[in-house]
Design an enzyme around this catalytic site. Sequence first.
Site, PDB file in Angstrom:
ATOM      1  N   GLU A 201      11.158   7.118  -6.426  1.00  0.00           N
ATOM      2  CA  GLU A 201      11.406   6.309  -5.239  1.00  0.00           C
ATOM      3  C   GLU A 201      12.881   6.438  -4.869  1.00  0.00           C
ATOM      4  OE1 GLU A 201       9.260   4.888  -3.445  1.00  0.00           O
ATOM      5  OE2 GLU A 201       7.483   4.495  -4.686  1.00  0.00           O
ATOM      6  N   ASP A 226     -10.040   7.290   2.901  1.00  0.00           N
ATOM      7  CA  ASP A 226      -9.191   6.111   2.771  1.00  0.00           C
ATOM      8  C   ASP A 226      -7.845   6.337   3.460  1.00  0.00           C
ATOM      9  OD1 ASP A 226      -8.784   3.451   1.743  1.00  0.00           O
ATOM     10  OD2 ASP A 226      -7.387   4.312   0.293  1.00  0.00           O
TER      11      ASP A 226
END
Length: 288
Positions: A201, A226
């Site tokens: 991240e 999805d």
Amino acid sequence: MTLNAASFALDTQSTDALRAQAARDPKSATKAAAKQFEALFMNEVMKRMRAATLESGLMENRLSQIGTEMLDQQFATQMTGLPGGLSAAIERQLSRGLPSTPGDALSTGGLAKPAEPLPDLPKKNVPEHVARFIQRHGDAARAVAQESGLPADFMLAQAAHETGWGRARMKASDGSDAHNLFGIKAGPGWTGKVAEVTTTEYVNGQARKVVAKFRAYDSPEESFRDYAKLLTGNQRYAQAVASAQAAPDNAAAFAKHLQKAGYATDPEYANKLARVINTTVRVQRALA
């Protein structure tokens, strides 16, 4: 009557070759399969005729039997594919199950997915892992594209980018494949299966390793659906979806809107994704 496949050339290699040919040209593959089935039938007929003929016992031995079998196979091959033969009827019957377009395969139960081995990869300058990824997931991307309106190339490329063309598959804690092709995290509203994974991240532009929970699926196709549901059902990604649907050839605009909406924290995500989309389009043209 039982046909002995070991007595003719319909072995594993020839079957794999037929599957690969079916991925590229279903009609020609159907014709080739029909000829092989007719050859098997004719070879069996020759064997039954030989078995019904009385042997003298004077000259027959194992070597002569092998020679006779080889000669029968040659005759069977020469009699295959003649006008009015069985192969034409077999071909008509097999053709009834062919999908009308490549994108129909996933939904109609026809030729479901292109099969290995891939054709002439060295000549096309396509890395094998790249071609295999597109070959494996192309049908799912096209099927979901028809349902959602998102370009198949965009979805396929983003899945390739997130997984390193399938080489960095996300694993669940038990070692099973999570089938998460888009790096979608499991937020508070997610009630499905979860995979905890160490990921990178970017916080204030600095890369950090963190453990995060990601969604897990039963199949890659479920992951594609999805992802499409996430983009089309969330106002946050409305500009990215509108850009993709209005300009399916503008990879840079889609990638920029996706990053602006916060899909990923990597500051170079848009540039990287746009490059992969353009690469995916070129590779598919090369494999066509």
